[in-house]
Design a protein around this motif. Structure first.
Motif, mmCIF file in Angstrom:
data_model
loop_
_atom_site.group_PDB
_atom_site.id
_atom_site.type_symbol
_atom_site.label_atom_id
_atom_site.label_comp_id
_atom_site.label_asym_id
_atom_site.label_seq_id
_atom_site.Cartn_x
_atom_site.Cartn_y
_atom_site.Cartn_z
ATOM 1 N N VAL A 15 0.889 -0.825 0.076
ATOM 2 C CA VAL A 15 0.255 -0.106 0.296
ATOM 3 C C VAL A 15 0.806 1.478 -0.387
ATOM 4 C CG1 VAL A 15 -1.647 1.596 1.283
ATOM 5 C CG2 VAL A 15 -2.308 -1.296 1.687
ATOM 6 N N TYR A 67 -0.292 -8.078 -4.672
ATOM 7 C CA TYR A 67 -1.036 -6.900 -4.448
ATOM 8 C C TYR A 67 -0.839 -5.987 -4.380
ATOM 9 C CZ TYR A 67 -3.923 -11.558 -3.402
ATOM 10 O OH TYR A 67 -4.659 -12.566 -3.765
ATOM 11 N N VAL A 69 -2.432 -0.807 -3.730
ATOM 12 C CA VAL A 69 -3.302 -0.741 -3.552
ATOM 13 C C VAL A 69 -2.818 1.212 -3.425
ATOM 14 C CG1 VAL A 69 -5.082 0.634 -2.379
ATOM 15 C CG2 VAL A 69 -4.813 -1.798 -2.056
ATOM 16 N N THR A 71 -3.450 5.050 -6.206
ATOM 17 C CA THR A 71 -4.167 5.861 -5.900
ATOM 18 C C THR A 71 -3.392 6.585 -7.891
ATOM 19 O OG1 THR A 71 -3.138 8.321 -5.468
ATOM 20 C CG2 THR A 71 -4.816 6.742 -4.260
ATOM 21 N N TYR A 92 -4.297 -6.098 -8.416
ATOM 22 C CA TYR A 92 -4.793 -3.794 -7.884
ATOM 23 C C TYR A 92 -6.150 -3.363 -8.168
ATOM 24 C CZ TYR A 92 -5.557 -2.659 -12.914
ATOM 25 O OH TYR A 92 -5.990 -2.515 -14.326
ATOM 26 N N TYR A 93 -5.251 -2.434 -6.893
ATOM 27 C CA TYR A 93 -6.572 -1.799 -5.950
ATOM 28 C C TYR A 93 -6.659 -0.322 -6.792
ATOM 29 C CZ TYR A 93 -10.775 1.274 -4.180
ATOM 30 O OH TYR A 93 -11.667 2.275 -4.055
ATOM 31 N N ILE A 133 -10.685 2.457 0.479
ATOM 32 C CA ILE A 133 -9.490 1.921 0.020
ATOM 33 C C ILE A 133 -9.299 0.821 1.604
ATOM 34 C CG2 ILE A 133 -6.987 1.580 0.663
ATOM 35 C CD1 ILE A 133 -6.299 3.964 -1.054
ATOM 36 N N TYR A 136 -11.156 -2.169 0.116
ATOM 37 C CA TYR A 136 -10.792 -3.367 -0.971
ATOM 38 C C TYR A 136 -9.573 -4.080 0.197
ATOM 39 C CZ TYR A 136 -7.144 -4.704 -4.107
ATOM 40 O OH TYR A 136 -6.954 -6.010 -4.321
ATOM 41 N N ILE A 137 -8.280 -3.243 1.356
ATOM 42 C CA ILE A 137 -7.904 -4.445 1.548
ATOM 43 C C ILE A 137 -8.126 -5.483 2.850
ATOM 44 C CG2 ILE A 137 -6.058 -3.820 3.576
ATOM 45 C CD1 ILE A 137 -5.441 -1.154 3.215
#
Length: 472
Positions: A15, A67, A69, A71, A92-93, A133, A136-137
């Motif tokens: 992250v 993974y 995360v 912006t 990914y997010y 966020i 999502y986590i």
């Protein structure tokens, strides 16, 4: 054993501040008539993942799952960043914001960075964005066994999100590794391990910490206790690392033999450390592995992630940095060609290195910037010269060739000719001995130019062996 590395069962969530790096490579031959600035004639360009993306690259390269995360903005660069993630098969997010996708454009001429252009607007996540966020986590937390907070101070790691991540990791009983930024370390309180460099440690203390064991111990203990960290790992450039635990301090010496570029080394440390801890390594062994990884990447040109093969090789023992596999060499050549370097290739058995070889290789180097020497493996020489050869093993011949200052890279080939090497390397100049005719030179169709160089008379390995036998 540390050399039996297998991280295929490790999954890590990164992250942080994801960035897009764009590079323009070229050369400078004149000054602009419009202003006293160099004109860079661009010959190539590339995109790479930057910021938290470089941590991600390292994790993937040592064969762990990842993974991420971060912006992105609502601009064309977001699509390029997404494409890079998809090419690496990363889950990914990316939260879209009304800000630019963080992009760093670097213009490189030769080894010199001429200018860097940044597209960014720093704004911390608001409560609503942070909650998205967090959701999502929570949705993927059971798929990972470690969290990495990669804070570049660009707005993703706000205090609320950082506290959420650390508390969640504590609840799940797995490590959270923090790469810090800035003076507000209260948001990292309770983390498993925080990994500042010397400047970052100085910044949080608001004092200049000298790169000495005593100072690192004194201030490191203070910071670890103040922020309730299980461990503090201070990276100390050429002096290695210092691990501060509750009851002991470990100073680990640097493993770098040659330092070309320290950019990205911190990301490699964080990625390797997190992966090793997730795989069940003790904290000290995890730090030692991260230190080994850092020693490898600073010996590379440019920001290049570590690979699992490089780690395994380093753990098996010393290897001269000039001695490369073909795969490693091709990677290095991409960077060198982007910098406008002229590549020269030659080859031989080099069984007993003598003055004839030295003069030949010295002259070969004059035709370009980088000299690559291909040499026959032991098995290859036996096929060509018989069962009594070679006199010197391939490991010894590699080390001798690599010790020559005018030789930049050494690569072995197992075939009787270097045809496959030349085909893959595609040198600007292919150099062979004067006992050949141009039309006889193997692989010349893959080189831009082929040059014949005369040997020094009366020097040869065969002659040396004959002289030794006559003495006996």
């Amino acid at each position: 054993m540390l050399s039996d590395l297998d991280f295929t069962d490790v999954s890590i969530l990164v992250v942080g501040d994801l960035m897009l790096d764009k590079y323009y490579f070229g050369s400078v031959n004149r000054i602009s008539p419009e202003a006293p600035v160099p004109i860079v004639e661009v010959n190539s360009s590339k995109y790479t993942l930057g910021g938290a993306g470089n941590v991600l690259n390292n994790i993937i390269n040592i064969k762990a799952k990842a993974y991420v995360v971060g912006t992105i903005g609502r601009d064309p660069n977001r699509e390029i960043l997404k494409q890079l993630l998809e090419e690496r098969k990363v889950n990914y997010y990316l939260l879209e914001r009304d800000l630019p996708t963080i992009t760093k454009v670097r213009v490189i001429a030769g080894h010199q960075q001429v200018v860097r252009i940044d597209f960014e607007e720093i704004k911390f996540l608001d409560n609503k964005e942070s909650k998205k966020i967090e959701q999502y986590i929570l949705s993927i937390i059971d798929k990972v066994n470690c969290l990495v907070v990669s804070d570049y101070g660009k707005g993703v790691i706000c205090p609320e999100l950082s506290r959420f991540i650390i508390e969640l990791a504590y609840e799940k009983d797995f490590p959270v590794v923090v790469d810090p930024k800035g003076k507000n370390w209260s948001k990292y309180k309770g983390a498993t391990i925080v990994t500042p460099n010397l400047k970052e440690l100085s910044d949080v203390l608001n004092v200049e910490v000298k790169n000495e064991d005593g100072e690192i111990e004194k201030y490191g203990k203070e910071v670890r206790k103040k922020y309730n960290l299980k461990y503090l790992l201070v990276t100390r450039s050429e002096k290695g690392m210092s691990l501060i635990a509750e009851d002991k301090v470990y100073h680990i010496s640097s493993e770098a033999k040659e330092v070309y570029d320290v950019s990205g080394a911190g990301d490699t440390v964080v990625a390797t450390l997190a992966t090793a801890m997730s795989a069940g390594f003790s904290i000290l062994n995890a730090v030692k592995l991260a230190n080994t990884a850092a020693g490898i990447v600073v010996s590379k040109i440019g920001t290049a992630p570590i690979t699992l093969e490089e780690l395994k090789e380093a753990l098996r023992g010393y290897k001269n940095k000039k001695v490369k596999s073909l795969k490693e060499l091709i990677h290095e050549l991409k960077i060198l060609r982007n910098e406008g370097k002229r590549i020269v290739f030659t080859n031989g058995c080099f069984d007993i290195l003598h003055r004839g070889h030295i003069e030949y290789l010295r002259e070969a180097k004059t035709f370009g910037d980088i000299l690559i020497v291909g040499f026959n493996s032991d098995n290859s020489i036996k096929k060509i010269k018989g069962k009594d050869r070679p006199i010197n093993k391939q490991e010894d011949r590699a080390e001798l060739l690599a010790s020559l200052e005018f030789v930049d890279y050494v690569v072995i080939f197992d075939e009787e000719t270097p045809y496959n090497l030349i085909k893959n390397i595609k040198p600007d100049v292919l150099v062979k001995g004067g006992d050949y005719r141009i039309e006889e030179v193997v692989g010349r169709e893959f080189a831009k130019e082929t040059v014949l160089v005369s040997f020094i008379k009366d020097y040869s390995t065969t002659r040396i062996i004959e002289k030794i036998r006559s003495i006996e």
